[in-house]
Write an enzyme that holds these catalytic residues in place. Structure first.
Site, PDB file in Angstrom:
ATOM      1  N   GLN A 131       0.835  -1.201   0.000  1.00  0.00           N
ATOM      2  CA  GLN A 131       0.000   0.000   0.000  1.00  0.00           C
ATOM      3  C   GLN A 131       0.871   1.251   0.000  1.00  0.00           C
ATOM      4  O   GLN A 131       1.668   1.434   0.917  1.00  0.00           O
ATOM      5  CB  GLN A 131      -0.896  -0.031   1.241  1.00  0.00           C
ATOM      6  CG  GLN A 131      -1.599   1.266   1.552  1.00  0.00           C
ATOM      7  CD  GLN A 131      -2.467   1.159   2.785  1.00  0.00           C
ATOM      8  OE1 GLN A 131      -3.582   0.683   2.737  1.00  0.00           O
ATOM      9  NE2 GLN A 131      -1.950   1.611   3.923  1.00  0.00           N
ATOM     10  N   GLY A 132       0.745   2.109  -1.000  1.00  0.00           N
ATOM     11  CA  GLY A 132       1.536   3.341  -1.059  1.00  0.00           C
ATOM     12  C   GLY A 132       0.715   4.545  -0.660  1.00  0.00           C
ATOM     13  O   GLY A 132       0.037   5.151  -1.486  1.00  0.00           O
ATOM     14  N   TYR A 133       0.750   4.882   0.630  1.00  0.00           N
ATOM     15  CA  TYR A 133      -0.049   6.011   1.131  1.00  0.00           C
ATOM     16  C   TYR A 133       0.847   7.149   1.622  1.00  0.00           C
ATOM     17  O   TYR A 133       0.979   8.182   1.005  1.00  0.00           O
ATOM     18  CB  TYR A 133      -0.957   5.526   2.270  1.00  0.00           C
ATOM     19  CG  TYR A 133      -2.309   5.041   1.826  1.00  0.00           C
ATOM     20  CD1 TYR A 133      -2.485   4.369   0.615  1.00  0.00           C
ATOM     21  CD2 TYR A 133      -3.438   5.244   2.621  1.00  0.00           C
ATOM     22  CE1 TYR A 133      -3.728   3.924   0.215  1.00  0.00           C
ATOM     23  CE2 TYR A 133      -4.694   4.797   2.224  1.00  0.00           C
ATOM     24  CZ  TYR A 133      -4.831   4.137   1.022  1.00  0.00           C
ATOM     25  OH  TYR A 133      -6.070   3.697   0.646  1.00  0.00           O
ATOM     26  N   SER A 134       1.470   6.951   2.813  1.00  0.00           N
ATOM     27  CA  SER A 134       2.212   8.031   3.463  1.00  0.00           C
ATOM     28  C   SER A 134       3.405   8.488   2.630  1.00  0.00           C
ATOM     29  O   SER A 134       3.989   7.708   1.876  1.00  0.00           O
ATOM     30  CB  SER A 134       2.738   7.575   4.823  1.00  0.00           C
ATOM     31  OG  SER A 134       1.686   7.296   5.686  1.00  0.00           O
ATOM     32  N   SER A 166       4.601  -1.037   3.856  1.00  0.00           N
ATOM     33  CA  SER A 166       4.882  -2.359   4.439  1.00  0.00           C
ATOM     34  C   SER A 166       5.264  -3.351   3.352  1.00  0.00           C
ATOM     35  O   SER A 166       4.548  -3.489   2.358  1.00  0.00           O
ATOM     36  CB  SER A 166       3.648  -2.889   5.174  1.00  0.00           C
ATOM     37  OG  SER A 166       3.278  -2.007   6.194  1.00  0.00           O
ATOM     38  N   GLU A 249      -8.574  -0.087   7.517  1.00  0.00           N
ATOM     39  CA  GLU A 249      -7.291  -0.329   8.177  1.00  0.00           C
ATOM     40  C   GLU A 249      -7.405  -0.054   9.676  1.00  0.00           C
ATOM     41  O   GLU A 249      -6.883  -0.796  10.503  1.00  0.00           O
ATOM     42  CB  GLU A 249      -6.217   0.567   7.551  1.00  0.00           C
ATOM     43  CG  GLU A 249      -4.812   0.285   8.067  1.00  0.00           C
ATOM     44  CD  GLU A 249      -3.783   1.237   7.480  1.00  0.00           C
ATOM     45  OE1 GLU A 249      -4.179   2.259   6.886  1.00  0.00           O
ATOM     46  OE2 GLU A 249      -2.587   0.956   7.633  1.00  0.00           O
ATOM     47  N   GLU A 377      -4.021  11.577  17.827  1.00  0.00           N
ATOM     48  CA  GLU A 377      -4.445  12.977  17.772  1.00  0.00           C
ATOM     49  C   GLU A 377      -5.364  13.227  16.578  1.00  0.00           C
ATOM     50  O   GLU A 377      -6.352  13.967  16.684  1.00  0.00           O
ATOM     51  CB  GLU A 377      -3.217  13.898  17.712  1.00  0.00           C
ATOM     52  CG  GLU A 377      -2.408  13.952  19.016  1.00  0.00           C
ATOM     53  CD  GLU A 377      -1.618  12.672  19.312  1.00  0.00           C
ATOM     54  OE1 GLU A 377      -1.385  11.870  18.376  1.00  0.00           O
ATOM     55  OE2 GLU A 377      -1.242  12.469  20.477  1.00  0.00           O
TER      56      GLU A 377
END
Lengths: 393, 379
Positions: A131-134, A166, A249, A377
């Site tokens: 998964q390519g998110y951040s 990951s 997730e 947060e």
């Protein structure tokens, strides 16, 4: 005999014949989990045999439709399959991000061609997905992501960097959030794209965490190519899919807060002992443990209540918004209590006496629970804004 | 049992919410307080509540009740908590009727429960003798003389004592403070010779009393249950009572929180609505999470009563400890987030913290029940 009873007999007979003996042993390490892929890592070649046999019937993903390679089973049948597998101690044949994350997104947002191309390969374990998110500058503020995808007619050219991907170094394909348009608000112009990791423009480098090793990578794209037919949904509308998957997730991560197998109080009684009244000898530690066990019990009751409400009303209520936040904070408390209870042995890092630092590494790793998938947060911001209706800053 | 309300329970909750929000509000409580009303509740409102059957919700049909169970009573208590409704619903129904149901013989239940369910009799429990709840430490003596008992001693914090028609008095017929054996329960009429009630108001503006017994002569048939064997039934009753009080704390905390969250959306400082400040927004979100947890354990514990769960003590102490913690936090934050206006008597938010602390204290506070929860959990 009812149809279900007949189904149970068939399943039981089939499992008896097809599940290798070695796949009926309890898993003893992380390597025993089979993730599939072009070059799968295995602790035992039977893992592939077992996966292939289950995939043949679509039972690696029993709830997906048959036309996409799944088992096409009804709820009652899936339960029977699970029960019969657990009866003989059969391991899950395939565990992957493709099953838990990309698949549900494709079923919801993908077109027919994409479903037919990708879903059967997930079922068979042919392709391992990451998964390519951040990105380095898009963590909590994920929508400010900058990895660019330039329209080149029949394909996109992708340039930029992802982080916390990951298993990027071991995966075959990536589902990736990219920016196809810079002109509107930051939530617009994001697209959800699939592409092959095995190409010259893609580099993945593992990141070592405070807990030692980790599955996370930095992933670099230098003119990587994505075929246009692998754009999921409309160009610029990928944020909707991203949010859908993030919810998914967070639900998985919040499971970390469920009651652990060994009660921390039992560990404490063993290492510290009890006074004449049967109370744990250290009253300060006892109070901390009691509050933790109380909160774990109450959190369990809340997960059950929200589940029951969803069944009765057909949808998750506002209480589900607390799961990610509360579950991960609970898990961190549990890990701190492990240190307090076990003392010296919990601080070991290497050596057989310390099980190679299992306790200390888990403790350090747990610190990431309230960061990954949306920090505590950010979760509190979401509750304040969406549930309580408090205004933005 | 699924952790959701059934249709009947939803109707009961909504009916209670509607009635109490009209007839037994904080404004009514303020009027009772300011008029110096001796009983601290409005008998006319109580009569209407009993006419709707609320006093008999958890009392079996065989004894004149509705037989809806404690989940139903808990829902009404939650609404009473939201509105800070003053009535004998706690003293006579949740506490006394439950103790009678646990300890009384069939004929005693026959004589007392229908009258309580109808609101004709107000009974209150006289248990506490020292600053803290400690039922086994009961020291009041009940010595046998011929065919009767002589009771002497003092009881504190007897709910609605000035209005009570009768008291259930716990005393020792044997053993020493701390012993399980030797605890006995007696039913005494309010006008019994040698029994005096010193009325007092607590911080929640409700009426309580200190009972002084001086050589009170009590007949054998006033004994509730077997002599010296009250502690088990009393313990089970106290579990139910604490779950009921947790329900009240849930309603009280939820209302205090919701009023506070609304205030955060209205009050402006520095040219902004104060709820936009993260320092307040995050605390509000955390409190929301705690309230959702509180709601779950209260419903679970109420259902455990009605299911007859053998581990009720664990659920009762879990529910009371958690709700004491949440109520304390919710009411403290309510005052702090309201700022100066939260300190004024004119504004209603201050009523919540006052009632909360009394309900927290009654029959064991956070410290008592967290310790008990740990003991029940084996450590």
């Amino acid at each position: 005999m009812s149809n279900l009873e007949q189904f149970r007999q068939e399943v039981s007979a089939w499992l008896e014949q097809n599940c290798p003996e070695s796949m009926r042993m309890p898993m003893s390490s992380f390597e025993d989990i089979f993730p599939g892929g072009r070059n799968p890592e295995m602790s035992n070649p039977d893992q592939k045999v077992w996966c292939d046999r289950m995939a043949e019937r679509g039972w690696t993903v029993p709830h997906w439709p048959k036309e996409y390679g799944g088992g096409g089973l009804q709820k009652a049948e899936i339960n029977i399959l699970r029960e019969e597998m657990s009866r003989i101690g059969a391991r899950p044949a395939l565990t992957s991000f493709g099953i838990s994350m990309l698949g549900p997104a494709l079923l919801e947002f993908g077109n027919e061609e994409q479903k037919r191309e990708h879903l059967p390969r997930i079922v068979r374990g042919d392709v391992r997905w990451c998964q390519g998110y951040s990105e380095p500058n898009a963590g909590s503020d994920l929508a400010s992501l900058a990895t660019a995808a330039e329209d080149k007619g029949d394909h996109y050219l992708i340039n930029g960097q992802k982080i916390w991907t990951s298993y990027a170094d071991k995966c075959d394909w990536i589902f990736c959030l990219v920016r196809t348009d810079n002109s509107g608000s930051k939530h617009e112009g994001i697209s959800f794209m699939l592409f092959d990791m095995d190409q010259p423009g893609v580099t993945a480098r593992p990141i070592k965490l405070i807990s030692g090793s980790s599955p996370f990578c930095e992933t670099f794209f230098d003119n990587a190519v994505a075929d246009k037919r692998n754009l999921v949904g409309e160009a610029g509308k990928g944020w909707t899919i991203a949010k859908y998957l993030l919810t998914h997730e967070r639900e998985m991560i919040s499971g970390f807060g469920s009651a652990p197998k060994i009660a921390v109080a039992d560990m404490a009684l063993e290492s510290i002992g009890a006074d004449a009244s049967g109370r744990l000898a250290n009253s300060v530690l006892r109070q901390n443990i009691a509050q933790y066990q109380l909160d774990t019990m109450v959190f369990g009751a809340t997960m059950a209540r929200v589940g029951d409400e969803a069944k009765a009303a057909g949808g998750l209520g506002p209480a589900s918004s607390i799961f990610k936040y509360y579950g991960t904070e609970l898990n961190k408390r549990r890990n701190e209590l492990n240190l307090a209870v076990l003392g010296e042995s919990a601080l070991g890092w290497e050596g057989e006496a310390y099980s190679e630092g299992r306790v200390s590494r888990d403790w350090l790793r747990s610190k990431g629970n309230s960061i990954e998938g949306g920090t505590s947060e950010v979760q509190l911001n979401i509750i304040a804004k969406r549930v309580l209706g408090l205004p933005d800053a | 049992m699924a952790l959701v309300l059934n249709e009947e329970q939803v109707m009961l909750r909504d009916a209670a919410a509607g009635f109490l929000a009209e007839k037994a509000t904080i404004s009514h409580l303020r009027d009772l307080r300011d008029s110096g009303d001796e009983h601290g509740f409005d008998p006319e409102v109580w009569r209407e509540m009993t006419e709707m059957g609320w006093a008999g919700i958890a009392i079996p049909e065989a004894f004149g009740g509705l037989g809806y169970g404690y989940t139903g009573l808990g829902l009404v208590l939650e609404q009473a908590g939201r509105n800070l409704s003053a009535s004998p619903l706690q003293s006579s129904v949740l506490v006394a009727a439950t103790v009678i149901g646990e300890l009384g013989s069939a004929s005693q239940k026959e004589a007392l429960l229908p009258a309580i369910a109808a609101g004709e009799t107000l009974v209150s429990l006289a248990l506490q003798e020292a600053p803290h709840h400690a039922p086994l430490q009961c020291a009041m003596s009940a010595s046998k003389e011929g065919d009767h008992f002589i009771l002497s001693g003092t009881k504190l914090l007897v709910m609605d004592a000035p209005a009570a028609d009768a008291f259930i008095v716990l005393a020792r017929t044997a053993g020493a403070p701390g012993d399980d054996d030797g605890l006995s329960a007696f039913l005494l009429q309010a006008e019994t010779e040698g029994l005096s009630v010193a009325p007092g108001k607590m911080v929640d503006s409700r009426a309580y009393g200190t009972l002084t017994l001086t050589d009170v002569k009590v007949a054998e048939d006033q004994l509730l249950g077997d002599i010296g064997q009250a502690s088990k039934g009393l313990g089970h009753a106290l579990d139910i009572i604490n779950i009921g009080l947790a329900s009240e704390l849930l309603g009280l905390s939820a209302e205090a929180f919701e009023r506070t969250a609304e205030y955060l959306k209205e009050r402006k400082q520095f040219g902004r609505v104060i709820g936009s400040f993260q320092g307040l927004a995050h605390r509000a979100a955390e409190l929301f999470a705690e309230l959702e947890l509180a709601r779950s354990i209260v419903l679970q514990a109420l259902q455990k009563i009605d299911e007859g769960d053998p581990d009720l003590a664990l659920y009762a102490s879990a529910a009371k400890a958690k709700l004491c913690e949440v109520a304390q936090r919710a009411t403290n934050e309510a005052i702090q987030m309201h700022g100066g206006i939260g300190m004024t008597d004119e504004y209603e938010i201050g009523f919540f913290i006052k009632r909360a602390r009394v309900v927290q204290h009654l029959f064991g506070d956070y410290n008592y029940h967290l310790d008990r929860f740990a003991c029940q959990s084996g450590f």
